[in-house]
Design an enzyme around this catalytic site. Structure first.
Site, PDB file in Angstrom:
ATOM      1  N   LYS A 257      -9.355   4.490  -1.137  1.00 22.40           N
ATOM      2  CA  LYS A 257     -10.503   3.904  -0.453  1.00 22.40           C
ATOM      3  C   LYS A 257     -11.707   3.878  -1.395  1.00 22.40           C
ATOM      4  O   LYS A 257     -11.799   4.707  -2.302  1.00 22.40           O
ATOM      5  CB  LYS A 257     -10.883   4.766   0.751  1.00 22.40           C
ATOM      6  CG  LYS A 257      -9.957   4.679   1.945  1.00 22.40           C
ATOM      7  CD  LYS A 257     -10.447   5.596   3.059  1.00 22.40           C
ATOM      8  CE  LYS A 257      -9.510   5.598   4.257  1.00 22.40           C
ATOM      9  NZ  LYS A 257      -9.450   4.299   4.956  1.00 22.40           N
TER      10      LYS A 257
ATOM     11  N   ARG B  85       0.075   5.252  10.964  1.00 17.84           N
ATOM     12  CA  ARG B  85       1.225   4.733  11.712  1.00 17.84           C
ATOM     13  C   ARG B  85       2.533   5.353  11.232  1.00 17.84           C
ATOM     14  O   ARG B  85       3.512   5.360  11.973  1.00 17.84           O
ATOM     15  CB  ARG B  85       1.255   3.199  11.609  1.00 17.84           C
ATOM     16  CG  ARG B  85       1.468   2.677  10.231  1.00 17.84           C
ATOM     17  CD  ARG B  85       1.059   1.218  10.110  1.00 17.84           C
ATOM     18  NE  ARG B  85      -0.400   1.060  10.094  1.00 17.84           N
ATOM     19  CZ  ARG B  85      -1.022  -0.110  10.088  1.00 17.84           C
ATOM     20  NH1 ARG B  85      -0.340  -1.237  10.105  1.00 17.84           N
ATOM     21  NH2 ARG B  85      -2.342  -0.165  10.066  1.00 17.84           N
TER      22      ARG B  85
END
Ligand code: BES
Ligand code: MN
Ligand code: ZN
Length: 509
Positions: free
Chosen positions: A278, A352
């Protein structure tokens, strides 16, 4: 906080501060204040007439009455009477509690009798929550504690005018304090920096909760997670020095045939993005990426303390997402617990992967429904901001129960779609699935990905990326002053507890 219920005439209460809600209406006050007005020689009526007491939401005036045993009379606006609700009450009490703190009041008294348009138990619950949530601060790492400079109210006095209301107010106060303390516990977990709140530290907290409440708990370590074949979950933890943990926590409050609710929470103790790293801006907030797991733990705690006749199984996967020489990489293919293979496209879509295995695992257990909570996508923050969590569901009835629980608890959720078409976006050319669905409808493709692991069990997914923590400049705090200016909100505890309460009245959906 000591919580007391007092049956008394409003003019006879003994307290540091007394909070009186006022309306933005011609009739500024509830009828019970007439006696107060009389003792104060009509000054309340005069303040209303002059407009000094406006009744506007959160505007307040402090009086020093002297003729009654109250040091500070805090008249606080709740807005228009027809728009008044329990959330507004919770909000003004949060504000009132902070005003009382500034005034060095040791006690805060708040009327909760039927004069407030609500049932006294409900009012007592909202008032207690408002005060406890509003006074929350995360000051553990400050050398100088800000509270030391202020008088922290130590006692809440819930005032009823009718003796029959005493027990209702007591119950409401107890419920409110359980809910607020659990939410504040979640805030503490989420606010902890990731050098402290590692998967191991989280597991220790869960163990402590289980021990205190007599719940059964299993903490699975890496070798056991490997033995289960949770290749998706494990891949996320690969690049970190912190070993992953899988928590299985059970509360058995129901007898035979009672509803069993499964809870799954994303527990990424720090999300750097991994190899798909990120940008540095705002990366510090990724310490809160375990907000889903924390909310589940807090909710189990509240449900157990309330002794609800329901069974809960919580499965919480904990891991840290970091890049190193062992880290998982874009292009890797991993095998999930249910056997489906996943092509990794972006290592920042890690939530996920943990959830896929936890969902697959819980759906093999005897559960009547599963709800997962996850700080899953930046897209849901773009869509709904910090106001509401996104909700996805494969089951109309479960969704309906969640929407009702949301209304009752004032934790807003908003349904987003799970169209079949979204699944196409997460199909891979070389594996069964891939872990990202591209730029468009990211919260929806993430949910469609999760759906691949739940089978036929009624399931709902809450994307709490926007609601688990808030920031000073994004200000839901202004409208809901029981939320912090910035930091963790404790979201999830109330809605899950209200959901469990609704489901505890059912045998099946
Ligand atoms: N933990 C983040 C989502 C998030 C973003 C939570 C902002 C709270 C605030 C999640 O793991 C993530 O990185 N999601 C990516 C997925 C993308 C790479 C497919 C996102 O939403 O950008
Ligand atoms: Mn991520
Ligand atoms: Zn994440």
């Amino acid at each position: 906080m000591k919580i007391q219920v007092v049956h008394s005439d409003v003019t006879k209460i003994v307290s540091g501060s007394l909070l009186i809600p006022t309306y933005e209406d011609k009739e500024r006050f509830d009828p019970f204040t007439a006696a107060l007005d009389e003792i104060l020689n009509g000054s309340l009526t005069r303040l209303a007439k002059s407009g000094e007491v406006s009744g506007k939401f959160k505007e307040y005036v402090v009086l020093h009455p002297e003729v009654i045993p109250i040091s500070h009379l805090i008249l606080i606006g709740v807005g228009k009477r027809e728009a008044f609700n329990l959330d507004k009450l919770r909000s003004v009490v949060a504000r009132g509690g902070r005003i009382a703190r500034r005034l060095f009041s040791q006690q805060l008294a708040v009327p909760v009798g039927s004069f407030l348009d609500f049932e006294p138990g409900q009012s007592a619950e909202a008032v207690t929550e408002g005060l406890l949530l509003g006074l929350y601060g995360f000051n553990k790492y400050k050398s100088k504690k800000p509270d030391a400079k202020q008088g922290l109210p130590k006692e809440l006095i819930l005032v009823v005018e009718d003796s029959e209301e005493v027990s209702l107010a007591k119950k409401g106060g107890e419920r409110g304090s359980i809910l607020a303390e659990s939410a504040n516990f979640v805030r503490d977990l989420v606010n902890e920096p990731s050098n402290q709140m590692t998967p191991r530290a989280f597991a220790d907290e869960a163990k402590r909760v289980a021990k205190d409440l007599g719940l059964s708990i299993k903490i699975l370590d890496k070798p056991e997670i490997e033995a289960l074949g949770m290749g998706a979950f494990l891949s996320v933890a690969q690049g970190s020095q912190q070993p992953p943990k899988l928590i299985v926590l059970e509360y058995k409050g129901g007898d035979k045939g009672a509803f069993t609710l499964g809870l799954v929470g994303k527990g990424v103790t720090f999300d750097s993005g991994g190899i798909s790293i990120k940008p540095s801006d705002d990366m510090q907030y990724m310490t809160s990426d375990m907000g889903g797991a924390a909310a589940c733990l807090g909710a189990v705690q509240a449900i157990a303390k309330l002794k609800m006749p329901i069974n809960i199984i919580a499965v919480l996967p904990l891991a840290e997402n970091l890049p190193d020489g062992n880290a998982y990489k874009p292009g890797d293919i991993v095998k999930s617990f249910v056997g489906k293979t996943i092509e990794i496209i972006n290592t920042d879509a890690e939530g996920r992967l943990l959830l896929a295995d936890a969902l697959g695992y819980i759906c093999k257990m005897k559960v009547d429904a599963v709800v997962d909570l996850a700080t899953l996508t930046g897209g849901v923050v773009v869509a709904l901001g910090h106001v509401a969590s996104g909700v996805f569901s494969t089951h109309e009835k479960l969704l309906e129960e969640l929407l009702l629980a949301s209304k009752e608890s004032y934790e807003p959720i908003w349904q987003l779609p799970l169209f079949e078409e979204y699944t196409v976006q997460v199909k891979s050319g070389i594996a069964d699935l891939k872990n990202t669905g591209g730029r468009y409808a990211a919260p929806c493709t993430a949910a469609a990905f999760l759906r691949e692991f739940v089978g036929d069990i009624p399931w709902a997914h809450l994307d709490i990326a926007g609601t688990a923590r808030v920031d000073a400049d994004k200000i839901p705090y202004q409208q809901h002053p029981y939320l912090p200016r910035s930091g963790a909100t404790g979201v999830g505890v109330r809605i899950l507890t209200f959901l469990a309460e609704r489901l505890s009245r059912k045998k099946s959906l």
